[in-house]
Design a protein around this motif. Structure first.
Motif, PDB file in Angstrom:
ATOM      1  N   THR A 113       0.848  -1.197   0.000  1.00  0.00           N
ATOM      2  CA  THR A 113       0.000   0.000   0.000  1.00  0.00           C
ATOM      3  C   THR A 113       0.883   1.246   0.000  1.00  0.00           C
ATOM      4  O   THR A 113       2.100   1.155   0.173  1.00  0.00           O
ATOM      5  CB  THR A 113      -0.924   0.042   1.230  1.00  0.00           C
ATOM      6  OG1 THR A 113      -0.112   0.059   2.423  1.00  0.00           O
ATOM      7  CG2 THR A 113      -1.853  -1.164   1.258  1.00  0.00           C
ATOM      8  N   THR A 114       0.271   2.398  -0.186  1.00  0.00           N
ATOM      9  CA  THR A 114       1.039   3.638  -0.226  1.00  0.00           C
ATOM     10  C   THR A 114       1.503   4.097   1.147  1.00  0.00           C
ATOM     11  O   THR A 114       2.382   4.949   1.249  1.00  0.00           O
ATOM     12  CB  THR A 114       0.219   4.761  -0.877  1.00  0.00           C
ATOM     13  OG1 THR A 114      -1.079   4.780  -0.282  1.00  0.00           O
ATOM     14  CG2 THR A 114       0.075   4.532  -2.370  1.00  0.00           C
ATOM     15  N   PHE A 169      -5.303   2.417  -3.292  1.00  0.00           N
ATOM     16  CA  PHE A 169      -4.394   2.162  -2.188  1.00  0.00           C
ATOM     17  C   PHE A 169      -3.052   1.587  -2.636  1.00  0.00           C
ATOM     18  O   PHE A 169      -2.148   1.450  -1.829  1.00  0.00           O
ATOM     19  CB  PHE A 169      -5.035   1.191  -1.194  1.00  0.00           C
ATOM     20  CG  PHE A 169      -6.190   1.770  -0.411  1.00  0.00           C
ATOM     21  CD1 PHE A 169      -5.994   2.819   0.473  1.00  0.00           C
ATOM     22  CD2 PHE A 169      -7.469   1.257  -0.546  1.00  0.00           C
ATOM     23  CE1 PHE A 169      -7.051   3.339   1.212  1.00  0.00           C
ATOM     24  CE2 PHE A 169      -8.525   1.760   0.186  1.00  0.00           C
ATOM     25  CZ  PHE A 169      -8.314   2.809   1.064  1.00  0.00           C
ATOM     26  N   LEU A 170      -2.915   1.195  -3.904  1.00  0.00           N
ATOM     27  CA  LEU A 170      -1.684   0.537  -4.329  1.00  0.00           C
ATOM     28  C   LEU A 170      -0.647   1.554  -4.782  1.00  0.00           C
ATOM     29  O   LEU A 170      -0.971   2.539  -5.428  1.00  0.00           O
ATOM     30  CB  LEU A 170      -1.957  -0.489  -5.421  1.00  0.00           C
ATOM     31  CG  LEU A 170      -2.374  -0.050  -6.816  1.00  0.00           C
ATOM     32  CD1 LEU A 170      -2.317  -1.236  -7.778  1.00  0.00           C
ATOM     33  CD2 LEU A 170      -3.774   0.542  -6.827  1.00  0.00           C
ATOM     34  N   PRO A 171       0.620   1.331  -4.439  1.00  0.00           N
ATOM     35  CA  PRO A 171       1.680   2.274  -4.791  1.00  0.00           C
ATOM     36  C   PRO A 171       2.266   1.992  -6.168  1.00  0.00           C
ATOM     37  O   PRO A 171       2.088   0.908  -6.736  1.00  0.00           O
ATOM     38  CB  PRO A 171       2.738   2.029  -3.710  1.00  0.00           C
ATOM     39  CG  PRO A 171       2.586   0.566  -3.406  1.00  0.00           C
ATOM     40  CD  PRO A 171       1.111   0.263  -3.563  1.00  0.00           C
ATOM     41  N   SER A 172       2.999   2.953  -6.685  1.00  0.00           N
ATOM     42  CA  SER A 172       3.754   2.783  -7.913  1.00  0.00           C
ATOM     43  C   SER A 172       4.796   1.686  -7.747  1.00  0.00           C
ATOM     44  O   SER A 172       5.323   1.462  -6.652  1.00  0.00           O
ATOM     45  CB  SER A 172       4.450   4.104  -8.262  1.00  0.00           C
ATOM     46  OG  SER A 172       5.534   3.901  -9.132  1.00  0.00           O
ATOM     47  N   ASP A 173       5.119   1.014  -8.843  1.00  0.00           N
ATOM     48  CA  ASP A 173       6.162  -0.006  -8.784  1.00  0.00           C
ATOM     49  C   ASP A 173       7.543   0.605  -8.526  1.00  0.00           C
ATOM     50  O   ASP A 173       8.469  -0.104  -8.132  1.00  0.00           O
ATOM     51  CB  ASP A 173       6.190  -0.827 -10.086  1.00  0.00           C
ATOM     52  CG  ASP A 173       6.620  -2.267  -9.834  1.00  0.00           C
ATOM     53  OD1 ASP A 173       6.040  -2.901  -8.928  1.00  0.00           O
ATOM     54  OD2 ASP A 173       7.537  -2.748 -10.529  1.00  0.00           O
ATOM     55  N   ILE A 174       7.673   1.919  -8.724  1.00  0.00           N
ATOM     56  CA  ILE A 174       8.931   2.596  -8.381  1.00  0.00           C
ATOM     57  C   ILE A 174       9.174   2.507  -6.881  1.00  0.00           C
ATOM     58  O   ILE A 174      10.297   2.266  -6.426  1.00  0.00           O
ATOM     59  CB  ILE A 174       8.898   4.056  -8.861  1.00  0.00           C
ATOM     60  CG1 ILE A 174       8.926   4.104 -10.398  1.00  0.00           C
ATOM     61  CG2 ILE A 174      10.052   4.853  -8.279  1.00  0.00           C
ATOM     62  CD1 ILE A 174       8.732   5.482 -10.974  1.00  0.00           C
TER      63      ILE A 174
END
Length: 378
Positions: A55-56, A235-240
């Protein structure tokens, strides 16, 4: 002039920027890319969590937990008063009433022995917070939860690589939330993880994390199109972010070895202060130490303030921690009026010393000498 000693310094293992570049070159930098999948696999296969979702932030993971448990206005959620505001906000946003528990005399974790008296017919969830990465008394928490049919959400923001009776923290509750903020043991700047230990919640957790849609199932080829089926958010973050975190995870063993060594040096050097009535971290026999933070508990607010000033005058940054939520400007009027003396005590008297991977023995010796000098009889 000696260099200043900060409270925290983010540690970079060396591969963070290389992995970020790999993520960029892959052409897939939004959520659930290749590095996110590696992170998920680590937590599920190496640590044994049933389902892990990056999550972020830990705040977002807690908010997802409240959504997954269908928390509604009028529901009650028990948690310690000595915690970060995100622990409470996640449930207050759903309309819940927070019932604050006191800390223990042993350490700032919630007093599990008091839980039974806080349960009412409206209680839905208990949220133990593993302060400083030291486990709450989870057997006692779970016994109350099972007697009353309550969910347990572990706030494991501090607790990566720490255990309760040999079981990883985060694997014991219905749900759990971790933090990878830059002050934590392994970091991604901002970032968090939701752990789902109840298989019945797996599918809905994916939906809530993807704006209330079946998008995750669609990308796996399980449905021919995705649609809006529930409440949710992004709620999901960037793959970076996941790429940065993966470089940290690869070095978890080394990071933990160093942090524990720093923690142990503090403890050995400062243990004589116990005879002066100064508290040091207490580790119950069911808990392990993950080297997240090292604290002292002064004898009064006046003493703590003077100690922080004393250290700052020597270019050492030490900080206190939470203000007790039951006395906060926002929620005090909704607290039931019970005195929570141990939460107040830690809020007034606890001070955290610098602890980070690159804290040298020379710098740590400066901190130790300054603390001992403050308490040396004049």
């Amino acid at each position: 002039m000696l260099p200043a000693i900060p409270f925290n310094k983010p540690y970079f293992s060396g591969n963070e920027t290389r992995y970020i570049e790999q993520a960029v070159r892959s052409g897939k930098i939004s959520g659930d890319g290749m590095f996110t999948q590696r992170v998920h696999a680590f937590f599920e296969h190496q640590l044994g969590f049933r389902k892990a979702l990056l999550t972020t932030s830990c705040t977002d993971a807690l908010e997802m937990a409240a959504l997954l448990l269908n928390i509604k206005p009028g529901d009650e959620v028990i948690m310690p008063a000595f915690t970060f505001v995100s622990t409470a906000n996640a449930f207050v946003l759903r309309g819940a009433k927070v019932v604050f528990a006191d800390s223990t005399a042993l350490n700032p974790n919630l007093d599990a022995a008091a839980l039974e008296g806080l349960v009412t017919p409206r209680t839905r969830v208990i949220v133990p917070v593993h302060y400083a990465g030291i486990a709450c008394d989870m057997a006692a928490v779970q016994a109350v939860a099972q007697r009353h049919g309550l969910a347990v959400v572990e706030d494991a923001a501090h607790a990566i690589d720490s255990c309760y009776r040999g079981q990883p923290l985060g694997s014991l509750g219905t749900l759990a939330a971790f933090s990878f903020h830059e002050t934590k043991n392994i970091i991604s700047g901002e970032g968090g993880l939701l752990v789902v230990n109840d298989a019945d919640l797996n599918a809905r957790a994916e939906v809530i994390r993807e704006k209330g849609t079946t998008r995750s199932a669609f990308f796996r080829g399980e449905v021919d199109k995705y649609g809006w089926v529930d409440v949710g958010s992004s709620f999901l973050p960037s793959d970076i972010i996941a790429a940065f975190l993966w470089a940290q995870i690869e070095n978890l063993t080394d990071i933990q070895r160093q942090r524990r060594a720093i923690w142990q040096r503090y403890y050995a050097a400062l243990e004589p202060l116990r005879a002066r009535g100064i508290g040091l971290p207490a580790l119950p026999n069911y808990a392990t130490n993950n080297g997240h933070l090292f604290y002292l508990v002064c004898r009064s607010l006046t003493e703590r303030t003077a100690l922080i000033i004393h250290l700052r005058q020597r270019d050492i940054l030490a900080v206190f921690h939470y203000l007790p939520l039951h006395k906060s400007a926002y929620y005090a009027a909704q607290h039931d009026g019970r005195a929570l003396p141990w939460a107040d005590h830690y809020a007034d008297c606890l001070v955290r010393l610098p602890l980070f991977y690159e804290l040298s023995e020379t710098a740590q010796d400066r901190v130790i000498a300054a603390v001992l000098g403050f308490y040396r009889p004049h």
